[in-house]
Design a protein around this motif. Sequence first.
Motif, PDB file in Angstrom:
ATOM      1  N   VAL A 171       0.858  -1.194   0.000  1.00  0.00           N
ATOM      2  CA  VAL A 171       0.000   0.000   0.000  1.00  0.00           C
ATOM      3  C   VAL A 171       0.891   1.240   0.000  1.00  0.00           C
ATOM      4  CG1 VAL A 171      -1.846   1.253   1.196  1.00  0.00           C
ATOM      5  CG2 VAL A 171      -1.772  -1.254   1.307  1.00  0.00           C
ATOM      6  N   ILE A 172       0.705   2.084  -0.992  1.00  0.00           N
ATOM      7  CA  ILE A 172       1.498   3.314  -1.094  1.00  0.00           C
ATOM      8  C   ILE A 172       0.611   4.492  -0.717  1.00  0.00           C
ATOM      9  CG2 ILE A 172       2.815   4.813  -2.661  1.00  0.00           C
ATOM     10  CD1 ILE A 172       3.258   2.331  -4.459  1.00  0.00           C
ATOM     11  N   HIS A 173       0.952   5.159   0.390  1.00  0.00           N
ATOM     12  CA  HIS A 173       0.144   6.296   0.855  1.00  0.00           C
ATOM     13  C   HIS A 173       0.724   7.590   0.273  1.00  0.00           C
ATOM     14  CE1 HIS A 173      -2.605   4.550   3.955  1.00  0.00           C
ATOM     15  NE2 HIS A 173      -1.704   3.586   3.986  1.00  0.00           N
ATOM     16  N   LEU A 174       0.030   8.166  -0.705  1.00  0.00           N
ATOM     17  CA  LEU A 174       0.549   9.400  -1.320  1.00  0.00           C
ATOM     18  C   LEU A 174       0.350  10.604  -0.407  1.00  0.00           C
ATOM     19  CD1 LEU A 174      -0.671   9.123  -5.029  1.00  0.00           C
ATOM     20  CD2 LEU A 174       1.573   8.511  -4.065  1.00  0.00           C
ATOM     21  N   HIS A 175      -0.667  10.546   0.466  1.00  0.00           N
ATOM     22  CA  HIS A 175      -0.958  11.700   1.329  1.00  0.00           C
ATOM     23  C   HIS A 175      -0.647  11.413   2.792  1.00  0.00           C
ATOM     24  CE1 HIS A 175      -3.898  13.398  -1.897  1.00  0.00           C
ATOM     25  NE2 HIS A 175      -2.623  13.592  -2.206  1.00  0.00           N
ATOM     26  N   GLY A 176       0.224  10.432   3.034  1.00  0.00           N
ATOM     27  CA  GLY A 176       0.634  10.120   4.401  1.00  0.00           C
ATOM     28  C   GLY A 176      -0.389   9.263   5.129  1.00  0.00           C
ATOM     29  N   SER A 177      -0.260   9.252   6.439  1.00  0.00           N
ATOM     30  CA  SER A 177      -1.074   8.332   7.234  1.00  0.00           C
ATOM     31  C   SER A 177      -1.349   8.910   8.618  1.00  0.00           C
ATOM     32  CB  SER A 177      -0.294   7.004   7.381  1.00  0.00           C
ATOM     33  OG  SER A 177      -0.828   6.257   8.434  1.00  0.00           O
ATOM     34  N   LEU A 178      -2.520   8.556   9.145  1.00  0.00           N
ATOM     35  CA  LEU A 178      -2.890   8.972  10.511  1.00  0.00           C
ATOM     36  C   LEU A 178      -2.074   8.212  11.542  1.00  0.00           C
ATOM     37  CD1 LEU A 178      -6.788   9.061  10.311  1.00  0.00           C
ATOM     38  CD2 LEU A 178      -5.301  10.991  10.929  1.00  0.00           C
ATOM     39  N   ALA A 179      -1.410   7.148  11.092  1.00  0.00           N
ATOM     40  CA  ALA A 179      -0.795   6.220  12.070  1.00  0.00           C
ATOM     41  C   ALA A 179       0.413   6.822  12.760  1.00  0.00           C
ATOM     42  CB  ALA A 179      -0.395   4.933  11.351  1.00  0.00           C
ATOM     43  N   GLN A 180       1.098   7.726  12.092  1.00  0.00           N
ATOM     44  CA  GLN A 180       2.417   8.127  12.602  1.00  0.00           C
ATOM     45  C   GLN A 180       2.609   9.645  12.525  1.00  0.00           C
ATOM     46  OE1 GLN A 180       4.727   5.986  14.001  1.00  0.00           O
ATOM     47  NE2 GLN A 180       5.601   7.982  14.544  1.00  0.00           N
ATOM     48  N   PRO A 181       2.642  10.322  13.682  1.00  0.00           N
ATOM     49  CA  PRO A 181       2.876  11.767  13.635  1.00  0.00           C
ATOM     50  C   PRO A 181       4.342  12.081  13.343  1.00  0.00           C
ATOM     51  CG  PRO A 181       2.807  11.035  15.902  1.00  0.00           C
ATOM     52  CD  PRO A 181       2.550   9.825  15.043  1.00  0.00           C
ATOM     53  N   LYS A 182       4.624  13.357  13.107  1.00  0.00           N
ATOM     54  CA  LYS A 182       6.033  13.773  12.968  1.00  0.00           C
ATOM     55  C   LYS A 182       6.171  15.160  13.572  1.00  0.00           C
ATOM     56  CE  LYS A 182       5.365  15.553   8.235  1.00  0.00           C
ATOM     57  NZ  LYS A 182       5.731  15.390   6.806  1.00  0.00           N
ATOM     58  N   CYS A 183       7.417  15.569  13.781  1.00  0.00           N
ATOM     59  CA  CYS A 183       7.644  16.860  14.440  1.00  0.00           C
ATOM     60  C   CYS A 183       7.507  18.003  13.434  1.00  0.00           C
ATOM     61  CB  CYS A 183       9.049  16.883  15.054  1.00  0.00           C
ATOM     62  SG  CYS A 183       9.431  18.473  15.801  1.00  0.00           S
ATOM     63  N   PHE A 184       6.736  19.014  13.803  1.00  0.00           N
ATOM     64  CA  PHE A 184       6.513  20.172  12.928  1.00  0.00           C
ATOM     65  C   PHE A 184       7.808  20.968  12.753  1.00  0.00           C
ATOM     66  CE2 PHE A 184       3.785  22.888  10.633  1.00  0.00           C
ATOM     67  CZ  PHE A 184       4.055  24.214  10.932  1.00  0.00           C
ATOM     68  N   ALA A 185       8.700  20.855  13.746  1.00  0.00           N
ATOM     69  CA  ALA A 185       9.944  21.654  13.693  1.00  0.00           C
ATOM     70  C   ALA A 185      11.076  20.875  13.028  1.00  0.00           C
ATOM     71  CB  ALA A 185      10.342  22.072  15.114  1.00  0.00           C
ATOM     72  N   CYS A 186      11.400  19.692  13.589  1.00  0.00           N
ATOM     73  CA  CYS A 186      12.586  18.972  13.047  1.00  0.00           C
ATOM     74  C   CYS A 186      12.197  17.877  12.059  1.00  0.00           C
ATOM     75  CB  CYS A 186      13.402  18.386  14.204  1.00  0.00           C
ATOM     76  SG  CYS A 186      12.603  16.995  15.028  1.00  0.00           S
ATOM     77  N   HIS A 187      10.891  17.658  11.863  1.00  0.00           N
ATOM     78  CA  HIS A 187      10.356  16.709  10.870  1.00  0.00           C
ATOM     79  C   HIS A 187      10.656  15.244  11.191  1.00  0.00           C
ATOM     80  CE1 HIS A 187       9.576  20.332   8.626  1.00  0.00           C
ATOM     81  NE2 HIS A 187      10.861  20.626   8.568  1.00  0.00           N
ATOM     82  N   ARG A 188      11.286  15.007  12.343  1.00  0.00           N
ATOM     83  CA  ARG A 188      11.548  13.604  12.686  1.00  0.00           C
ATOM     84  C   ARG A 188      10.284  12.916  13.148  1.00  0.00           C
ATOM     85  NH1 ARG A 188      16.194  16.085  14.521  1.00  0.00           N
ATOM     86  NH2 ARG A 188      18.172  15.267  13.755  1.00  0.00           N
ATOM     87  N   THR A 189      10.268  11.596  12.989  1.00  0.00           N
ATOM     88  CA  THR A 189       9.127  10.795  13.442  1.00  0.00           C
ATOM     89  C   THR A 189       9.492  10.156  14.776  1.00  0.00           C
ATOM     90  OG1 THR A 189       8.535  10.335  11.166  1.00  0.00           O
ATOM     91  CG2 THR A 189       7.655   8.831  12.831  1.00  0.00           C
ATOM     92  N   PRO A 190       8.769  10.474  15.846  1.00  0.00           N
ATOM     93  CA  PRO A 190       9.105   9.869  17.145  1.00  0.00           C
ATOM     94  C   PRO A 190       8.950   8.350  17.073  1.00  0.00           C
ATOM     95  CG  PRO A 190       7.007  11.052  17.291  1.00  0.00           C
ATOM     96  CD  PRO A 190       7.567  11.322  15.926  1.00  0.00           C
ATOM     97  N   THR A 191       9.885   7.627  17.617  1.00  0.00           N
ATOM     98  CA  THR A 191       9.848   6.153  17.488  1.00  0.00           C
ATOM     99  C   THR A 191       8.667   5.597  18.288  1.00  0.00           C
ATOM    100  OG1 THR A 191      11.507   6.266  19.232  1.00  0.00           O
ATOM    101  CG2 THR A 191      12.284   5.771  16.998  1.00  0.00           C
ATOM    102  N   ALA A 192       8.792   5.624  19.615  1.00  0.00           N
ATOM    103  CA  ALA A 192       7.698   5.004  20.390  1.00  0.00           C
ATOM    104  C   ALA A 192       6.679   6.094  20.694  1.00  0.00           C
ATOM    105  CB  ALA A 192       8.269   4.462  21.694  1.00  0.00           C
ATOM    106  N   PHE A 193       5.548   6.080  19.956  1.00  0.00           N
ATOM    107  CA  PHE A 193       4.529   7.109  20.218  1.00  0.00           C
ATOM    108  C   PHE A 193       3.176   6.440  20.388  1.00  0.00           C
ATOM    109  CE2 PHE A 193       2.773  11.266  20.296  1.00  0.00           C
ATOM    110  CZ  PHE A 193       1.487  11.111  19.827  1.00  0.00           C
ATOM    111  N   SER A 194       2.468   6.789  21.446  1.00  0.00           N
ATOM    112  CA  SER A 194       1.103   6.225  21.562  1.00  0.00           C
ATOM    113  C   SER A 194       0.128   7.398  21.684  1.00  0.00           C
ATOM    114  CB  SER A 194       1.001   5.333  22.813  1.00  0.00           C
ATOM    115  OG  SER A 194       1.154   6.138  23.956  1.00  0.00           O
ATOM    116  N   PHE A 195      -0.920   7.311  20.862  1.00  0.00           N
ATOM    117  CA  PHE A 195      -1.909   8.392  20.839  1.00  0.00           C
ATOM    118  C   PHE A 195      -2.787   8.326  22.093  1.00  0.00           C
ATOM    119  CE2 PHE A 195      -1.712  10.356  16.676  1.00  0.00           C
ATOM    120  CZ  PHE A 195      -0.975   9.450  15.932  1.00  0.00           C
TER     121      PHE A 195
END
Length: 246
Positions: free
Chosen positions: A98-122
């Motif tokens: 599955v190729i998500h062209l518009h991203g995914s709700l599953a994984q947030p990222k940082c608005f400043a450094c753009h990194r994706t936090p590894t262990a994140f629970s909503f």
Amino acid sequence: MVFFSGAGISAESGIPTFRDPLTGLWALQDPEKLETANAFREDAALVWGWYLWRRAQVSRALPNAAHQAIAQLAGTREVIVITQNIDDLHERAGSEQVIHLHGSLAQPKCFACHRTPTAFSFEEPNAREGLRIEPPRCPRCNGKLRPGVVWFGEQLPAAEWKRAVLAVKDCDVLLSIGTSGVVFPAAEIPTIALRAGAYVVHINPVQVAHPSNRELCLVGRATEIVPALLSLIGLPIDDRVERPVP
Ligand code: APR
């Protein structure tokens, strides 16, 4: 065979589309206030709260017969799904490519450094529409976390776009399911397929294209048409003639 899906494929799972006249998200909300980086700068709590509400909707939804038929077909041949959707219903139905062209709700990222936090629970599994919730902070730079989706005015993820275009240029048939085809560059996908010599089949309750010799519209709902169409493909050749698609 490549599948290209939009919000319409998830409509019958209870997830609202964007542009359906009465029920679409944009009939009730202003995308400029929710799906842009400026909107997040102006009111991060409103945007984060809205996406938590959408995430809660998705977690309550189930894949429908269209998602499932596509996943089942993958058991008999290579099937690539290119989706504009940020839900995970294709994956939960069993689709693997599955190729998500518009991203995914599953994984947030940082608005400043753009990194994706590894262990994140909503948190906030029961977020309500309109509830403003302050976004959590990035563990690395303390910037605000944002949804891992593509907002209006932002670039599509380059690797996903490249994979999608390669798949479409190499396919024999592209089935475009439940998309209004108005948001580019994703909406270019069916044209890229046609230019590469593939057949394109649109599945939508609305006639979204003028049929030509290699493009046609099957007018109807995804759960009505996709399983019927794919069941023909899965049958031995001699059976297919007997079962016209509804
Ligand atoms: N089966 C198939 N198609 C359906 C169904 C259904 N049951 N119900 C609605 N549709 C169709 C509508 O007729 C419409 O053409 O799904 C389409 C949904 O169109 P949009 O709401 O515009 O959604 P989409 O095409 O995915 O939007 C593209 O726009 O706002 C951005 O990022 C957002 O990814 C989204 C992009």
